[in-house]
Design an enzyme around this catalytic site. Structure first.
Site, PDB file in Angstrom:
ATOM      1  N   SER A 296      69.156  18.066  28.709  1.00  0.00           N
ATOM      2  CA  SER A 296      68.755  16.787  29.318  1.00  0.00           C
ATOM      3  C   SER A 296      67.475  16.338  28.642  1.00  0.00           C
ATOM      4  CB  SER A 296      68.501  16.972  30.811  1.00  0.00           C
ATOM      5  OG  SER A 296      67.242  17.599  31.021  1.00  0.00           O
ATOM      6  N   ASP A 297      67.025  15.129  28.916  1.00  0.00           N
ATOM      7  CA  ASP A 297      65.655  14.808  28.512  1.00  0.00           C
ATOM      8  C   ASP A 297      64.746  15.289  29.643  1.00  0.00           C
ATOM      9  OD1 ASP A 297      63.440  13.982  27.136  1.00  0.00           O
ATOM     10  OD2 ASP A 297      64.201  12.008  26.661  1.00  0.00           O
ATOM     11  N   TRP A 298      63.448  15.200  29.396  1.00  0.00           N
ATOM     12  CA  TRP A 298      62.454  15.731  30.334  1.00  0.00           C
ATOM     13  C   TRP A 298      62.692  15.147  31.742  1.00  0.00           C
ATOM     14  CZ3 TRP A 298      58.191  19.025  29.231  1.00  0.00           C
ATOM     15  CH2 TRP A 298      57.287  19.191  30.294  1.00  0.00           C
TER      16      TRP A 298
END
Ligand code: BGC
Length: 763
Positions: A296-298
């Site tokens: 995922s992104d942050w």
């Protein structure tokens, strides 16, 4: 350090024996990953299955969790989590002793001894910083970009890092968006070529080599289409545009062997990328057969609540996992909810097993089980002479000459140079965005570079302390210096913090009082070279009028000043070409060369500038075409544009045929002549237009290019190839087709190329 390393190594050996027993044949993994003809499974598959079958649910969830590291020592709390197998990857830890200790706890003290992957944003260099990716893209040089990524991998891996979150291959058509700096520009073909080169550079030929690091194709997908260029904003990308414009660089990354993907922060028409089953299940895995894993992104799973598509963390985790996002970065919605989701049947056991399987496979490929530790002699290999030389070459090739009246450049060594401007001596700012580890003490600034070449034949006055300085205190000194000199070199631009993530701008003029100072300096009557060091195309149309020459240097990285001095003094001849359209004014955005024709295309002969329109002119007297009455319809500089100190002439364009079948390859040949006085390198470009399609087609599409070096006066016959299959697009039914019909083909030095020929594609 040596002692503790030896201890680690001893312990590691014991662990290796243990793992060797559990996973027979593991040590020979890379050489014997052959397929069983009957079952179709490889030894690697079997090892993954062996390991998976021994894992508890808690350990599986651990593999799906990525946590933030860093800090002087590894905390006891983190060690405890590692012992329990609750962490699959750590980002932002760059201390090798800590990393070796982390791996020691994993392999020695956890039940199954599974190492973690250490990740970091190594976007355009580690200690040695290369130009921002948008600048690198201006080199149109895949080999050089691959070399730069290889060097970044070598430096980063010598710090214990085995995974970078790059390349960023989001198509970027909006210069307001701060992250355009990280991108490879607006064109799907160019971004695909250069992104694939980065993947190959980072991952090397063999992932298990300790200098190879995993690449990550990000941000899947459409993040660059943020409405209004405002970061994280929603996107509206029609399915055809998604397929034809935004996805090709990602497909190219898969074809280049990229092993990880990152989900974007954005939503596309209401579906956040992180919860997008269509993207991750259908396109990435089913259609493209990707068998690496997705991070995922942050906090992007957690943010599904902010998007308003999940009521709580549990639902957020459910949507991201079911969409095919294997690993959660930074937040803990997976860790805290998977057990409940399984119990309630909202996520299946097979979905979890598959997610973990894909992560483990990549860990094996990285050789982490065989070599979890980094030996002292391999640590901290930074800024070697050849790395700096490559960074200098990348900076040189990234610089784009936009204007050169009266051949002001190159500057002769006998001229007295006044170096002025807020970016002329900023070792940190010239590195650009995303340089967590960049070492600004290595930076060669324009002042350093010119001083070295010119000695006291030059003077320096900042004029403005930083790019945003608004007061005029430094003007007098700068003007005084200019008056004493023969030529002014003004280093303008924006500081690195003004581009990059979350740093979008609505006004993309030069900030602060830079325009005012340039105008003051111009009053001295001295010729003025404008050098722009920025993270995006800035709107320099008006101020550019005050400059006799313009060099667009982007944020050029560590060796920027040395490269710039070579360019300004003619030791290097500029060859960079714009990877993105430069608008005249911000209101023209989005503006890209591969636009549609519209039903009422702009007409050069009927456009009347707003101030020339007669008072009370009848409504239809100006015609009805697609343009702005105050800014026209052309950009300041088109995609692909860039001058040289020499001139090139294109002629004799010939095709190897006039009619092609779909599986043919077209060959276009032409003569390219260097008609000027300098040796140089031209980036010859090939564009195509599909004249009639089932759906409207772009007015031009880049389909090939070549870097051609020519001595002064030399000419060469150049041939570019175009597999007809590369003319495909998605039709009304969303089928990918190459349609029979007529096409125009141009060759030339930018997207306004005029040398044209035509061909026909038959069934
Ligand atoms: C960015 C990613 C980056 C990640 C980890 C996020 O904010 O969008 O591109 O890789 O942080 O630092």
């Amino acid at each position: 350090m040596h002692q503790s390393y030896n201890k680690l190594r001893e312990m590691g050996n014991t662990i290796k024996i243990f793992i060797g027993l559990v996973l027979t044949g593991l040590m020979m993994f890379s050489s014997c990953n052959t397929k069983d003809v009957k079952t179709g499974s490889t030894e690697l598959d079997q090892r993954v299955e062996d390991l998976l079958s021994q894992m508890t649910l808690e350990e599986k969830i651990g593999q799906m969790s990525q946590v933030n590291g860093g800090g002087p020592v590894v905390s006891e709390e983190m060690k405890e989590e590692l012992r329990k197998g609750k962490i699959g990857s750590i980002l932002n830890e760059v201390n090798v002793e800590n990393i070796n200790e982390i791996q020691r706890v994993c392999v020695e003290e956890s039940r199954l001894g599974i190492p973690v992957i250490i990740a970091r944003d190594v976007i355009h260099g580690f200690k040695t910083v290369f130009p921002i990716p948008l600048g690198q893209a201006a080199s149109w040089n895949p080999e050089l970009i691959q070399e730069g990524s290889r060097i970044s991998a070598a430096e980063a891996s010598s710090s214990g890092i085995r995974w970078t979150f790059a390349p960023m291959i989001d198509i970027s058509r909006d210069a307001r968006w701060g992250r355009i700096a990280e991108s490879l520009g607006e064109d799907p073909y160019l971004s695909a070529q250069l992104g694939a080169a980065m993947v190959k550079g980072f991952q090397g030929e063999d992932l298990s080599n300790e200098t190879s690091i995993l690449a990550c194709a990000k941000h899947f997908a459409g993040y660059g289409a943020a409405e209004g260029g405002r970061d994280y904003n929603t996107t509206l990308i029609p399915p055809r545009e998604l397929r034809d414009i935004y996805l090709p660089p990602f497909k190219a990354a898969v074809d280049a062997g990229v092993r990880t993907f990152m989900a974007g922060f954005n939503d596309i028409d209401g579906i956040p990328a992180t919860a997008n089953e269509f993207l991750f299940r259908q396109v990435l895995r089913e259609e493209w057969k990707f068998d690496g894993f997705v991070v995922s992104d942050w906090a992007s799973p957690w943010e599904l609540m902010n998007h308003g598509i999940a009521a709580d963390e549990k639902e957020a985790a459910q949507r991201a996992i079911n969409a095919g996002v294997n690993m959660e970065m930074a937040t803990t919605t997976y860790k805290d909810n998977i057990e409940a989701l399984l119990k309630e049947g909202l996520v299946s056991e097979e979905t979890i097993n598959q997610a973990v399987r894909e992560i483990l496979r990549v860990k094996f490929e990285l050789g982490l089980f065989e070599n979890p530790y980094l030996a002292p002699e391999k640590q901290y290999q930074f800024a070697k002479a050849e790395y700096l030389a490559s960074a200098k070459e990348a900076a040189t090739q990234s610089m784009v000459l936009l204007k050169n009246e009266q051949q002001l450049l190159p500057i002769s060594k006998s001229q007295k140079v006044a170096l002025i401007g807020p970016m002329a001596d900023q070792p940190y700012e010239q590195l650009g965005t995303w340089i967590f580890d960049g070492d600004s003490t290595l930076s060669v600034t324009p002042l350093d570079g010119l001083k070295q070449a010119l000695g006291n034949k030059m003077g320096f006055a900042k004029g403005l302390a930083i790019s945003r300085t608004r007061h005029h205190k430094g003007f007098k000194e700068a003007v005084r210096l200019a008056k004493r000199s023969d030529v002014i070199v003004f280093c303008a631009g924006e500081e690195s913090i003004l581009s990059g993530e979350a740093h979008s701008r609505a006004n993309i003029d030069l900030p602060g009082a830079q325009n005012e100072l340039i105008k003051e300096l111009k009053k001295t009557g001295k010729p003025l070279v404008l050098v722009v060091m920025a993270g995006r195309p800035l709107t320099i149309g008006e101020i550019g009028e005050y400059a006799d020459a313009i060099v667009y240097a982007w944020h050029p990285g560590t060796m920027g000043g040395a490269a710039l001095a070579d360019i300004l003094l003619g030791k290097a001849n500029p060859s960079g070409k714009l990877p993105v359209t430069f608008p005249k004014v911000v209101g023209q955005i989005p503006m890209h060369y591969n636009h549609k024709n519209t039903g009422r295309p702009a007409n050069p002969n009927s456009w009347t500038q707003m101030y020339d329109i007669p008072v009370k002119a009848p409504q239809t007297s100006l015609g009805n075409e697609s343009h702005y009455i105050d800014a026209g319809y052309t950009p300041l500089y088109p995609f692909g544009y860039g001058l040289s100190y020499t001139q090139y002439e294109y002629s004799n364009v010939v095709l190897n045929n006039s009619v092609y079948a779909i599986d043919d390859t077209l060959k276009v040949s032409f003569t390219l002549k260097n008609t000027g006085k300098y040796d140089g390198t031209e980036i010859a470009q090939m564009y195509v237009r599909d004249l009639v399609g089932n759906v409207s087609r772009p007015v031009k599409e880049l389909k090939g290019f070549a870097r051609v070096s020519l001595k002064a006066g030399e000419q060469k016959e150049i041939t570019l190839e175009l597999p007809i299959a590369n003319l495909s697009f998605h039709n009304e039914k969303m089928e990918e087709v190459v349609e029979p019909g007529d096409f125009n083909l141009w060759v030339g030095g930018d997207s306004n190329a005029e040398l044209m020929t035509s061909f026909t594609v038959t069934k």
